[in-house]
Design a protein around this motif. Structure first.
Motif, PDB file in Angstrom:
ATOM      1  N   TRP A   1       6.878 -62.742  18.539  1.00  2.27           N
ATOM      2  CA  TRP A   1       7.795 -63.104  17.456  1.00  2.27           C
ATOM      3  C   TRP A   1       7.828 -64.617  17.268  1.00  2.27           C
ATOM      4  CZ3 TRP A   1      12.321 -65.921  16.928  1.00  2.27           C
ATOM      5  CH2 TRP A   1      13.051 -65.701  15.765  1.00  2.27           C
ATOM      6  N   PHE A   2       7.851 -65.374  18.373  1.00  3.21           N
ATOM      7  CA  PHE A   2       7.822 -66.830  18.277  1.00  3.21           C
ATOM      8  C   PHE A   2       6.474 -67.317  17.746  1.00  3.21           C
ATOM      9  CE2 PHE A   2      11.351 -66.441  21.301  1.00  3.21           C
ATOM     10  CZ  PHE A   2      12.237 -67.358  20.770  1.00  3.21           C
TER      11      PHE A   2
ATOM     12  N   SER B   1       4.602 -65.864  15.724  1.00  2.00           N
ATOM     13  CA  SER B   1       4.490 -65.561  14.295  1.00  2.00           C
ATOM     14  C   SER B   1       5.312 -66.502  13.429  1.00  2.00           C
ATOM     15  CB  SER B   1       4.934 -64.118  14.032  1.00  2.00           C
ATOM     16  OG  SER B   1       6.307 -63.946  14.352  1.00  2.00           O
ATOM     17  N   ARG B   2       6.049 -67.422  14.041  1.00  7.09           N
ATOM     18  CA  ARG B   2       6.870 -68.378  13.296  1.00  7.09           C
ATOM     19  C   ARG B   2       6.552 -69.801  13.735  1.00  7.09           C
ATOM     20  NH1 ARG B   2       9.066 -63.651  13.539  1.00  7.09           N
ATOM     21  NH2 ARG B   2      10.465 -62.877  11.902  1.00  7.09           N
TER      22      ARG B   2
ATOM     23  N   GLY C   1       6.252 -72.412  11.969  1.00  4.49           N
ATOM     24  CA  GLY C   1       6.990 -73.435  11.241  1.00  4.49           C
ATOM     25  C   GLY C   1       8.241 -73.872  11.975  1.00  4.49           C
ATOM     26  N   ALA C   2       8.987 -72.911  12.513  1.00  4.12           N
ATOM     27  CA  ALA C   2      10.208 -73.259  13.245  1.00  4.12           C
ATOM     28  C   ALA C   2       9.887 -74.059  14.499  1.00  4.12           C
ATOM     29  CB  ALA C   2      10.964 -71.983  13.603  1.00  4.12           C
ATOM     30  N   CYS C   3       8.852 -73.639  15.222  1.00  5.07           N
ATOM     31  CA  CYS C   3       8.452 -74.385  16.422  1.00  5.07           C
ATOM     32  C   CYS C   3       7.937 -75.773  16.056  1.00  5.07           C
ATOM     33  CB  CYS C   3       7.373 -73.609  17.174  1.00  5.07           C
ATOM     34  SG  CYS C   3       7.924 -72.033  17.861  1.00  5.07           S
TER      35      CYS C   3
ATOM     36  N   ALA D   1       3.672 -73.939  18.738  1.00  2.76           N
ATOM     37  CA  ALA D   1       3.514 -74.051  17.284  1.00  2.76           C
ATOM     38  C   ALA D   1       2.044 -74.030  16.891  1.00  2.76           C
ATOM     39  CB  ALA D   1       4.183 -75.335  16.793  1.00  2.76           C
TER      40      ALA D   1
ATOM     41  N   GLY E   1       0.634 -70.511  17.292  1.00  7.28           N
ATOM     42  CA  GLY E   1       1.133 -69.646  16.234  1.00  7.28           C
ATOM     43  C   GLY E   1       0.459 -69.919  14.905  1.00  7.28           C
TER      44      GLY E   1
ATOM     45  N   THR F   1      -1.720 -67.123  12.788  1.00 13.41           N
ATOM     46  CA  THR F   1      -1.137 -66.599  11.559  1.00 13.41           C
ATOM     47  C   THR F   1      -1.853 -67.095  10.309  1.00 13.41           C
ATOM     48  OG1 THR F   1       0.469 -68.422  11.512  1.00 13.41           O
ATOM     49  CG2 THR F   1       1.147 -66.371  12.582  1.00 13.41           C
TER      50      THR F   1
END
Length: 441
Positions: free
Chosen positions: A118-119, A121-122, A124-126, A178, A181, A185
């Motif tokens: 889940w992390f 796949s994101r 941008g947030a990281c 990051a 990910g 992705t």
């Protein structure tokens, strides 16, 4: 870590006895040293209990994880805690709290290992979290270059009554997550025609960020580590992209793209070192460390290592007070002085084994987990390399905590997060290989 307990008592006991006067009575300094000794022993007991609880958590949530990895980490943490307490007993409690928080981080990652994808796949947030941490450290740093004196920048964030923290240690681990990910992705939202070029595009963004970090923070090692950590997943991406039917770029295409970006980054660093005073001072001090320096002198570290010789002067018998930041920047010199070349070499071997175990975990993992394991292992290895090489004057001296050994709360937590990720990936890889063997049989 039990051995480290005995070592701590011996080292602190020798330090206490060396301060004893000829009168034969107990002075006020001796009474304070005795109280510090018992307080330090109490904190170490708490760390031992925390380590045992973490081992229990590993057996509970990652029974197939690589236990050698945690053993090596515990050995380095134990040695580091002993020497931090030896250098400054007031920091023993802070280092112990950081170790306990690191143990809690490992247990938390293993308990929530199912959320790792889940992390990833994101990204941008990281990525935003990485930028925030790097900015916090960069704008808090400063450097002094005057009259030939040089003081390296300090990436310490002042929190008032709380201990100052160094955000870079945690930022490097978040940057690795990051980057991994983003590498996994990107094929989902880029068209096949753009895929061969996305490696150069991603590396170029990282290059610009690393240059910005170098200009604002003035710290060479962190810039190189962040750049290399982000480029490594892009290099590995495509070799084993599980679950994607989009064609990936051949290795030759990725090699040309990343080689061009790396060459451009190196040229840019060379130009910045030439024209930027804060960076040129680092290189000049590296080439000629015998100039007038108020702090951060590697000459004192060289004398300390030389005084230690082959076997060292003995636990608690060194002179770390003569070094600048002996609990952080120059803790390797403290270890080499009291334990000698043999002790310093043993520390190097422990780091080499830790990196080797992490590399083995990355080789057995699949897909994004393989990228992440390789990235976080490289972060730990490069931090150790730059820290020790700076003390030995093989590279320009930079501010950077020796992983698991030097004092640094956020760096300790960040490195423990890296170990937790490796343990979770190791457990998942072993479970996957056993399931595959069962299916084949």
């Amino acid at each position: 870590m039990v051995t480290c307990t005995i070592f701590a008592v011996v080292a602190l006991g020798l330090e206490q006895s060396s301060a004893r006067g000829e009168s034969g009575g107990l002075s006020e300094t001796e009474l304070l040293s005795a109280a510090s000794l018992w307080g330090t022993a109490g904190w170490l007991t708490a760390v031992l209990v925390g380590g045992a609880a973490t081992m229990r958590a590993i057996r509970q949530w990652a029974p197939r994880g690589n236990e050698i990895l945690f053993s090596l980490m515990a050995l380095l943490m134990g040695i580091g805690w002993v020497f931090v307490a030896r250098v400054d007993a007031r920091l023993a409690s802070e280092q112990a709290v950081a170790m306990l928080l690191g143990f809690a981080a490992i247990a938390g990652i293993l308990a929530a290992a199912d959320c790792l994808d889940w992390f990833l796949s994101r990204p941008g947030a990281c990525g935003l979290a990485t930028v925030a941490l790097l900015a916090a450290g960069s704008f808090a740093s400063g450097a002094s270059v005057s009259a030939g004196a040089y003081e390296p920048p300090r990436q310490l964030l002042d929190l008032g009554s709380l201990p100052s923290i160094q955000p870079y240690g945690l930022a490097k681990i978040v940057a690795a997550i990051a980057a991994c990910g983003l590498a996994t992705t990107a094929p989902r939202w880029l068209t096949p025609r753009l895929i061969p070029h996305r490696h150069a595009a991603g590396a170029s963004v990282v290059m610009i960020g690393a240059w910005t970090l170098l200009i604002i923070g003035g710290e060479l090692a962190s810039s190189v580590i962040v750049f290399a950590t982000a480029c490594l997943p892009l290099w590995l991406d495509g070799d084993d992209l599980v679950g994607s039917d989009i064609p990936t770029a051949p290795r030759s295409t990725r090699a040309r793209a990343l080689s061009g970006v790396i060459a451009t980054y190196a040229v840019g660093v060379g130009v910045l070192i030439t024209v930027y005073d804060r960076l040129s001072a680092q290189v000049q001090y590296w080439l000629n460390p015998w100039v007038e320096t108020a702090e951060a002198t590697v000459v004192d570290a060289a004398f300390a290592i030389s005084a230690g010789g082959i076997s060292g002067v003995g636990p608690g018998l060194g002179a770390p007070q003569l070094l600048h930041q002996p609990h952080n920047d120059f803790i390797f010199a403290v270890v080499a002085e009291e334990l000698g070349v043999l002790g310093g070499a043993a520390l190097l071997i422990a780091f080499a084994l830790l990196v080797g175990v992490g590399t083995g975990i990355a080789q057995r993992a699949q897909g994004a987990h393989r990228l992440l394991a390789a990235a976080v292992t490289s972060v730990i290895g490069m931090q150790a390399f730059f820290s020790i090489a700076g003390v030995l004057r093989l590279l320009p001296h930079t501010i950077g905590a020796l992983p698991f050994v030097a004092y640094g709360p956020l760096a300790m937590i960040g490195n423990c997060i890296a170990v937790g990720l490796l343990l979770a990936i190791s457990d998942a890889s072993d479970a996957g290989s056993r399931q595959l063997q069962a299916d084949e049989s």
